[in-house]
Design a protein around this motif. Structure first.
Motif, PDB file in Angstrom:
ATOM      1  N   GLU A 146      55.710  35.556  70.457  1.00 44.92           N
ATOM      2  CA  GLU A 146      55.957  34.207  71.304  1.00 44.92           C
ATOM      3  C   GLU A 146      55.798  33.083  70.178  1.00 44.92           C
ATOM      4  OE1 GLU A 146      55.428  31.325  75.239  1.00 44.92           O
ATOM      5  OE2 GLU A 146      54.456  33.428  74.669  1.00 44.92           O
ATOM      6  N   LYS A 147      54.710  33.107  69.670  1.00 47.53           N
ATOM      7  CA  LYS A 147      53.974  31.701  68.738  1.00 47.53           C
ATOM      8  C   LYS A 147      53.726  32.461  67.462  1.00 47.53           C
ATOM      9  CE  LYS A 147      52.811  27.869  71.569  1.00 47.53           C
ATOM     10  NZ  LYS A 147      51.650  27.261  72.103  1.00 47.53           N
ATOM     11  N   LEU A 148      53.975  31.815  66.235  1.00 50.81           N
ATOM     12  CA  LEU A 148      53.237  32.266  65.126  1.00 50.81           C
ATOM     13  C   LEU A 148      53.106  31.107  64.172  1.00 50.81           C
ATOM     14  CD1 LEU A 148      54.152  35.555  63.218  1.00 50.81           C
ATOM     15  CD2 LEU A 148      54.734  33.175  62.023  1.00 50.81           C
ATOM     16  N   VAL A 149      52.419  31.043  63.371  1.00 49.33           N
ATOM     17  CA  VAL A 149      52.262  30.017  62.084  1.00 49.33           C
ATOM     18  C   VAL A 149      51.886  30.773  60.570  1.00 49.33           C
ATOM     19  CG1 VAL A 149      49.776  29.286  62.615  1.00 49.33           C
ATOM     20  CG2 VAL A 149      50.977  27.924  61.223  1.00 49.33           C
ATOM     21  N   LEU A 150      52.764  30.590  60.085  1.00 47.12           N
ATOM     22  CA  LEU A 150      52.470  31.122  58.480  1.00 47.12           C
ATOM     23  C   LEU A 150      51.594  30.040  57.936  1.00 47.12           C
ATOM     24  CD1 LEU A 150      53.371  33.324  56.964  1.00 47.12           C
ATOM     25  CD2 LEU A 150      55.020  31.616  55.580  1.00 47.12           C
ATOM     26  N   HIS A 151      50.235  30.513  57.755  1.00 48.98           N
ATOM     27  CA  HIS A 151      49.160  29.896  57.380  1.00 48.98           C
ATOM     28  C   HIS A 151      49.101  29.814  55.949  1.00 48.98           C
ATOM     29  CE1 HIS A 151      45.391  30.446  55.384  1.00 48.98           C
ATOM     30  NE2 HIS A 151      45.735  31.979  55.418  1.00 48.98           N
ATOM     31  N   CYS A 152      48.697  28.558  55.259  1.00 53.41           N
ATOM     32  CA  CYS A 152      48.474  28.353  53.754  1.00 53.41           C
ATOM     33  C   CYS A 152      50.006  28.743  53.014  1.00 53.41           C
ATOM     34  CB  CYS A 152      47.524  28.973  53.304  1.00 53.41           C
ATOM     35  SG  CYS A 152      47.226  28.596  51.455  1.00 53.41           S
ATOM     36  N   CYS A 153      51.095  28.230  53.599  1.00 51.39           N
ATOM     37  CA  CYS A 153      52.409  28.436  53.330  1.00 51.39           C
ATOM     38  C   CYS A 153      52.621  27.948  51.994  1.00 51.39           C
ATOM     39  CB  CYS A 153      53.257  27.887  54.267  1.00 51.39           C
ATOM     40  SG  CYS A 153      55.288  27.935  53.467  1.00 51.39           S
ATOM     41  N   THR A 154      53.083  28.920  50.944  1.00 49.93           N
ATOM     42  CA  THR A 154      53.373  28.768  49.523  1.00 49.93           C
ATOM     43  C   THR A 154      54.658  29.036  49.392  1.00 49.93           C
ATOM     44  OG1 THR A 154      52.325  30.770  48.910  1.00 49.93           O
ATOM     45  CG2 THR A 154      50.674  28.838  48.761  1.00 49.93           C
ATOM     46  N   GLU A 155      55.229  29.779  50.135  1.00 54.26           N
ATOM     47  CA  GLU A 155      56.725  30.398  49.829  1.00 54.26           C
ATOM     48  C   GLU A 155      57.903  29.431  49.573  1.00 54.26           C
ATOM     49  OE1 GLU A 155      54.231  33.324  50.780  1.00 54.26           O
ATOM     50  OE2 GLU A 155      54.554  31.796  51.944  1.00 54.26           O
ATOM     51  N   ARG A 156      58.741  29.827  48.863  1.00 51.88           N
ATOM     52  CA  ARG A 156      60.036  29.100  48.960  1.00 51.88           C
ATOM     53  C   ARG A 156      60.486  28.802  50.338  1.00 51.88           C
ATOM     54  NH1 ARG A 156      64.365  31.186  46.205  1.00 51.88           N
ATOM     55  NH2 ARG A 156      63.650  33.340  47.330  1.00 51.88           N
ATOM     56  N   PHE A 157      61.288  27.727  50.271  1.00 50.86           N
ATOM     57  CA  PHE A 157      61.966  27.410  51.620  1.00 50.86           C
ATOM     58  C   PHE A 157      62.943  28.446  52.185  1.00 50.86           C
ATOM     59  CE2 PHE A 157      65.178  25.592  54.545  1.00 50.86           C
ATOM     60  CZ  PHE A 157      64.219  25.055  55.549  1.00 50.86           C
ATOM     61  N   GLU A 158      63.705  28.876  51.246  1.00 54.86           N
ATOM     62  CA  GLU A 158      64.635  29.974  51.330  1.00 54.86           C
ATOM     63  C   GLU A 158      63.987  31.313  52.323  1.00 54.86           C
ATOM     64  OE1 GLU A 158      66.451  27.154  48.921  1.00 54.86           O
ATOM     65  OE2 GLU A 158      64.435  28.490  48.788  1.00 54.86           O
ATOM     66  N   THR A 173      48.304  23.545  52.982  1.00 50.01           N
ATOM     67  CA  THR A 173      46.784  23.332  52.546  1.00 50.01           C
ATOM     68  C   THR A 173      46.852  22.345  51.438  1.00 50.01           C
ATOM     69  OG1 THR A 173      46.664  24.832  51.010  1.00 50.01           O
ATOM     70  CG2 THR A 173      46.337  25.835  53.201  1.00 50.01           C
ATOM     71  N   GLY A 174      45.481  22.188  50.805  1.00 48.04           N
ATOM     72  CA  GLY A 174      45.280  21.310  49.664  1.00 48.04           C
ATOM     73  C   GLY A 174      46.343  21.657  48.611  1.00 48.04           C
ATOM     74  N   ILE A 175      47.043  23.020  48.435  1.00 48.67           N
ATOM     75  CA  ILE A 175      47.704  23.273  47.439  1.00 48.67           C
ATOM     76  C   ILE A 175      48.858  22.322  47.361  1.00 48.67           C
ATOM     77  CG2 ILE A 175      49.557  25.032  46.902  1.00 48.67           C
ATOM     78  CD1 ILE A 175      47.614  27.024  48.051  1.00 48.67           C
ATOM     79  N   ALA A 176      49.200  21.599  48.322  1.00 48.82           N
ATOM     80  CA  ALA A 176      50.262  20.625  48.299  1.00 48.82           C
ATOM     81  C   ALA A 176      49.746  19.509  47.297  1.00 48.82           C
ATOM     82  CB  ALA A 176      50.584  20.212  49.642  1.00 48.82           C
ATOM     83  N   THR A 177      48.731  19.406  47.054  1.00 44.24           N
ATOM     84  CA  THR A 177      48.097  18.181  46.154  1.00 44.24           C
ATOM     85  C   THR A 177      48.226  18.588  44.762  1.00 44.24           C
ATOM     86  OG1 THR A 177      45.832  18.670  46.300  1.00 44.24           O
ATOM     87  CG2 THR A 177      46.897  17.369  48.143  1.00 44.24           C
ATOM     88  N   ASP A 182      55.500  22.544  43.120  1.00 43.35           N
ATOM     89  CA  ASP A 182      56.687  21.841  43.441  1.00 43.35           C
ATOM     90  C   ASP A 182      57.299  22.874  44.377  1.00 43.35           C
ATOM     91  OD1 ASP A 182      56.264  19.684  41.431  1.00 43.35           O
ATOM     92  OD2 ASP A 182      57.367  20.735  40.001  1.00 43.35           O
ATOM     93  N   VAL A 183      57.164  24.065  44.366  1.00 39.20           N
ATOM     94  CA  VAL A 183      57.729  24.869  45.200  1.00 39.20           C
ATOM     95  C   VAL A 183      57.122  24.537  46.672  1.00 39.20           C
ATOM     96  CG1 VAL A 183      57.997  27.297  46.141  1.00 39.20           C
ATOM     97  CG2 VAL A 183      58.438  26.919  43.740  1.00 39.20           C
ATOM     98  N   VAL A 184      55.844  24.369  46.704  1.00 36.12           N
ATOM     99  CA  VAL A 184      55.257  24.049  47.986  1.00 36.12           C
ATOM    100  C   VAL A 184      55.760  22.881  48.545  1.00 36.12           C
ATOM    101  CG1 VAL A 184      53.024  23.756  49.349  1.00 36.12           C
ATOM    102  CG2 VAL A 184      53.293  25.538  47.640  1.00 36.12           C
ATOM    103  N   ARG A 185      55.658  21.613  47.633  1.00 39.12           N
ATOM    104  CA  ARG A 185      56.349  20.504  48.096  1.00 39.12           C
ATOM    105  C   ARG A 185      57.813  20.554  48.830  1.00 39.12           C
ATOM    106  NH1 ARG A 185      52.471  19.072  44.474  1.00 39.12           N
ATOM    107  NH2 ARG A 185      53.486  19.209  42.608  1.00 39.12           N
ATOM    108  N   VAL A 230      55.233  13.165  50.601  1.00 43.17           N
ATOM    109  CA  VAL A 230      56.513  14.174  50.382  1.00 43.17           C
ATOM    110  C   VAL A 230      57.445  13.909  51.448  1.00 43.17           C
ATOM    111  CG1 VAL A 230      57.357  16.620  50.318  1.00 43.17           C
ATOM    112  CG2 VAL A 230      54.895  16.030  49.356  1.00 43.17           C
ATOM    113  N   LYS A 231      57.059  13.451  52.579  1.00 43.54           N
ATOM    114  CA  LYS A 231      58.112  13.534  53.839  1.00 43.54           C
ATOM    115  C   LYS A 231      58.598  11.717  53.627  1.00 43.54           C
ATOM    116  CE  LYS A 231      58.547  17.339  56.217  1.00 43.54           C
ATOM    117  NZ  LYS A 231      59.898  17.647  56.494  1.00 43.54           N
ATOM    118  N   GLY A 232      57.867  11.147  52.880  1.00 49.19           N
ATOM    119  CA  GLY A 232      58.262   9.616  53.030  1.00 49.19           C
ATOM    120  C   GLY A 232      58.070   8.892  54.136  1.00 49.19           C
ATOM    121  N   MET A 233      56.957   9.090  54.620  1.00 48.01           N
ATOM    122  CA  MET A 233      56.445   8.581  56.037  1.00 48.01           C
ATOM    123  C   MET A 233      55.042   7.836  55.853  1.00 48.01           C
ATOM    124  SD  MET A 233      57.506  11.838  58.329  1.00 48.01           S
ATOM    125  CE  MET A 233      56.858  11.101  59.747  1.00 48.01           C
ATOM    126  N   PRO A 234      54.595   7.305  56.835  1.00 45.61           N
ATOM    127  CA  PRO A 234      53.141   6.568  56.726  1.00 45.61           C
ATOM    128  C   PRO A 234      52.239   7.588  57.332  1.00 45.61           C
ATOM    129  CG  PRO A 234      54.722   5.143  57.979  1.00 45.61           C
ATOM    130  CD  PRO A 234      55.584   6.385  57.773  1.00 45.61           C
TER     131      PRO A 234
END
Length: 254
Positions: A146-158, A173-177, A182-185, A230-234
């Motif tokens: 019913e509910k699932l999260v892919l934690h520490c996502c580093t995969e391509r969006f596709e 995670t901090g990998i985004a920094t 770039d793939v994560v972002r 990355v999202k262009g948000m505050p």
């Protein structure tokens, strides 16, 4: 702020967990999801969650430890889930074909069993994926938790878009920094806001400017800051969105 994935039972925090939690709370982290990798850690996670205010936990067996699964462990996991109302998910479970610390057939068997338990008891699944997205997606499609999260996502969006299409979540995670992430972002940029969460995975993967040091839940602020950029948000808006998503996903209002 909510750190949706931190390994507070890890030996890295054995000497100063109270101070670590204190620093996080001072930084504005109000709630924590303490994640288990094994049955031994699950016991510790429950104890920490029952002792510490606003700490909740997930219990499960990581793919690295799948080789240790024995007959009777299914009931053992079910018993742990029922032990405390602070157990809010089954995890960390999944597949890891990068390190292959457990045979792949063992990983698949234990992952499927735990996915089915999560579905049966109505808890979210916190899923680990390393070099295994195709098989992992197929197994999720078969069980349909019913509910699932892919934690520490580093995969391509596709590669994760089919999971998002089913209403599942991605957590970053901090990998985004990291400069070379770039793939994560790009995946963050394209992930729907209502299906996005943040985490530290502490004590691992410390974000910039703490990279190379022990990660702590206090540093989730840096993950939120980078995701917001990355999202262009505050920052404040992203903090509220990710907190609401975590509250909904882990039933933190219950």
């Amino acid at each position: 702020m909510i750190d949706t994935h931190c390994h507070l039972a890890d030996k890295a925090f054995a000497g100063d967990l109270a101070a670590v939690l204190g620093r996080a709370r001072t930084a504005g982290v109000g709630r924590f999801i303490c994640i288990a990798d094994s049955f031994a850690e699950a016991e510790q996670c429950i104890a920490i969650a029952d002792r510490e205010e606003n700490v909740f936990c997930a219990v499960g067996v990581h793919p690295h430890n799948a080789k240790e699964w024995v007959p009777g462990d299914e009931q053992r996991l079910r018993s742990l889930i029922l032990r405390s109302r602070n157990v809010r998910a089954v995890g960390e479970i999944g597949l890891d074909y990068h390190y292959d610390l457990s045979p792949r057939e063992d990983q698949k068997h234990v992952f499927e069993m735990q996915l089915r338990i999560a579905k049966d008891v109505g808890l979210p699944a916190v899923v680990h994926c390393r070099d295994s997205i195709t098989e992992l997606r197929a197994m999720i499609r078969e069980v349909q938790p019913e509910k699932l999260v892919l934690h520490c996502c580093t995969e391509r969006f596709e590669d994760v878009e089919p999971l998002l299409a089913k209403g599942y979540f991605l957590s970053f995670t901090g990998i985004a920094t990291y400069p070379d992430a770039d793939v994560v972002r790009d995946t963050i940029r394209r992930c729907p806001l209502e299906q996005l969460m943040v985490e530290t995975d502490a004590p691992y993967l410390a974000p910039v400017p703490y990279r190379g040091k022990r990660n702590e839940p206090a540093f989730v602020e840096e993950v939120i800051r980078r995701v917001a950029e990355v999202k262009g948000m505050p920052f404040a808006e992203m903090e509220q969105i990710t907190a609401r998503n975590a509250e909904r996903f882990f039933a933190l209002g219950a």
